[in-house]
Design an enzyme around this catalytic site. Structure first.
Site, short mmCIF file in Angstrom:
data_model
loop_
_atom_site.label_atom_id
_atom_site.label_comp_id
_atom_site.label_asym_id
_atom_site.label_seq_id
_atom_site.Cartn_x
_atom_site.Cartn_y
_atom_site.Cartn_z
N VAL A 1 0.77 -1.10 -0.05
CA VAL A 1 0.03 -0.09 0.13
C VAL A 1 0.89 1.34 -0.08
O VAL A 1 0.33 2.33 -0.27
CB VAL A 1 -0.91 0.11 1.38
CG1 VAL A 1 -0.25 0.23 2.35
CG2 VAL A 1 -2.03 0.84 0.98
N TYR A 2 2.17 1.21 0.14
CA TYR A 2 3.09 2.46 0.19
C TYR A 2 3.27 2.86 -1.09
O TYR A 2 3.67 2.37 -2.24
CB TYR A 2 4.48 2.14 0.84
CG TYR A 2 4.55 1.73 2.28
CD1 TYR A 2 3.42 1.93 3.12
CD2 TYR A 2 5.36 1.12 2.71
CE1 TYR A 2 3.28 1.70 4.54
CE2 TYR A 2 5.50 0.46 4.12
CZ TYR A 2 4.52 1.01 5.01
OH TYR A 2 4.68 0.61 6.27
N SER A 3 2.52 4.15 -1.43
CA SER A 3 2.51 4.49 -2.83
C SER A 3 1.97 3.94 -3.68
O SER A 3 2.37 3.73 -4.87
CB SER A 3 3.75 5.38 -3.09
OG SER A 3 4.13 6.36 -2.25
N THR A 4 1.06 2.99 -3.04
CA THR A 4 0.20 1.93 -4.19
C THR A 4 1.11 1.15 -4.94
O THR A 4 1.23 1.01 -6.09
CB THR A 4 -0.86 2.79 -4.94
OG1 THR A 4 -1.39 3.77 -4.30
CG2 THR A 4 -1.92 1.82 -5.46
#
Length: 325
Positions: A57-60
C-alpha cells in the site's frame, strides 16, 4: 552492523531494519526521487543492513517497485525482504482486506514489483474484522508451503487478537506469526501494556515502527514553535499528536542524556529501544545519507540503567493508548 535472530526463527537480521515507506511520491514528506531512494537503499546495504520493510500500500506499490530495483544487484541470499498486505489497493470489492482471494492476488503483485521469487517476511498490516482469522492463516500457510513466503508476521492489533491468531495456528497446525510490528518508542510505550508481553512469552520478534515518533525524538521540534514547512510535523496531525507535555518531558531527558554521552537525541532514542530485550530491530526511515549514518551509529551507543530510567520516568505505559477510542 550487528545481527540477531528474528524471534524464535533461525534467520539473521540486522539490528536496524530499513523502513521503505519514504520511497515513493504519495505524500509531500516522502523522498519523491526514485534515483535518490535507490542510492539510499544501496548505502544502507553497504552499512550492513540486510533487513528491508515495505508494504504493497505504500504509494500504491511504488515503494515495492523501488526496493525491487534497488536490490536487483544485491546478494539475494543475504537479504531479508519484508512487505505487507491488507490495505486498499484499488476501489471496489476485494480491493483490500485479508481474504484468501486478496492475499493470493496481492502476493503475486508484490513478488512482481519486488522482482523476486519469494518474500522473506509477509505481514498482515492490520487485523481484518470481516475475515475469519482461520481463512487468513490458511492462505498464509499455503504461501509458506509453496515457497513464495518464508515467514509470516503481523502488525498493530490487540493482544487478544494476536493471541487468538497464535492459538489458531497452533490448533490448526498453520504457520505461526514469527514477528510483530507495533508502534513503539520512548514516547509511545502503550504496547508494553498490550502486545509486547505476548511477544516476549511466545518468542515472537518485534520490529517497532516509528521508533523516533515521526521525527519528534530527533529533537527537531520545539515546544513553542510551529513545525517547519516540509517536515512531517507540519504535514501530519499524527506527528503533532506527540506534542504533549508528558512527551516533551521525555524529549528533555533524551536531549540531556545525548549531551552527556556525546550522542544525538535520535541515537539515544534508538539505543533505548535496542536495549529492550523484546526488540529485534527498530524500523528506521531515513531520507538522507546523514540521517542513515546517524541511525546506524546508534547501534554502538550504550545507555546505563540510570540513563534509561530517566528517559522512562515521565511515562506510564497504558492500554488503550491515551487518546484512542
Amino acid at each position: 552492523m550487528t545481527y540477531t535472530t528474528l524471534g524464535d526463527t533461525g534467520v539473521d537480521v540486522s539490528r536496524l531494519c530499513l523502513g521503505c515507506m519514504n520511497f515513493g511520491s504519495e505524500r509531500p514528506w516522502m523522498m519523491n526521487d526514485r534515483d535518490a531512494s535507490i542510492d539510499l537503499i544501496h548505502e544502507a546495504l553497504d552499512h550492513g543492513i540486510n533487513f528491508l520493510d515495505t508494504a504493497n500500500v505504500y504509494s500504491t506499490g511504488e515503494s515495492e517497485d523501488i526496493v525491487g530495483d534497488a536490490v536487483a544487484s544485491a546478494n539475494r541470499d543475504e537479504l531479508v525482504l519484508a512487505t505487507k498486505v491488507f490495505g486498499e489497493m484499488r476501489d471496489g470489492p476485494n480491493g483490500s482486506g485479508l481474504s484468501r482471494k486478496h492475499i493470493l492476488d496481492q502476493v503475486e503483485a508484490s513478488l512482481d514489483r519486488l522482482d523476486t521469487d519469494y518474500i522473506d517476511l509477509y505481514q498482515i498490516h492490520r487485523w481484518d474484522d470481516d475475515t475469519p482469522i482461520e481463512e487468513t492463516l490458511a492462505a498464509l500457510d499455503r504461501l509458506v508451503e509453496t515457497g513464495r513466503v518464508r515467514y509470516i508476521g503481523a502488525s498493530t492489533m490487540t493482544a487478544y487478537e494476536f493471541t487468538k491468531a497464535l492459538y489458531t495456528s497452533d490448533i490448526e497446525d498453520y504457520s505461526r506469526f514469527a514477528c510483530m510490528q507495533p508502534e513503539y518508542s520512548a514516547v509511545a510505550r502503550y504496547e508494553e501494556a498490550n502486545l509486547l508481553e505476548v511477544c516476549n512469552r511466545e518468542g515472537v520478534g518485534v520490529i517497532p515502527w516509528s521508533p523516533l515518533a515521526g521525527g519528534f525524538l530527533t529533537g527537531k521540534y520545539e515546544r513553542e514553535a510551529e513545525p517547519t514547512e516540509g517536515t512531517r510535523g507540519a504535514a501530519s496531525e499524527s506527528v503533532r499528536g506527540y506534542f504533549t507535555e508528558e512527551n516533551w518531558a521525555v524529549l528533555d531527558a533524551v536531549r540531556d542524556v545525548a549531551a552527556e554521552i556525546d550522542a544525538t537525541p535520535a541515537q539515544v532514542a534508538l539505543a533505548w529501544l535496542l536495549e529492550r530485550d523484546v526488540v529485534t530491530a527498530p524500523i528506521i526511515g531515513p531520507r538522507s545519507s546523514d540521517h542513515l549514518r546517524e541511525n546506524v551509529d546508534a547501534v554502538s551507543v550504550d545507555l546505563s540503567d540510570e540513563e534509561a530510567a530517566r528517559i522512562e520516568a515521565p511515562k506510564t505505559p497504558r492500554w488503550p493508548a491515551p487518546g484512542s477510542d
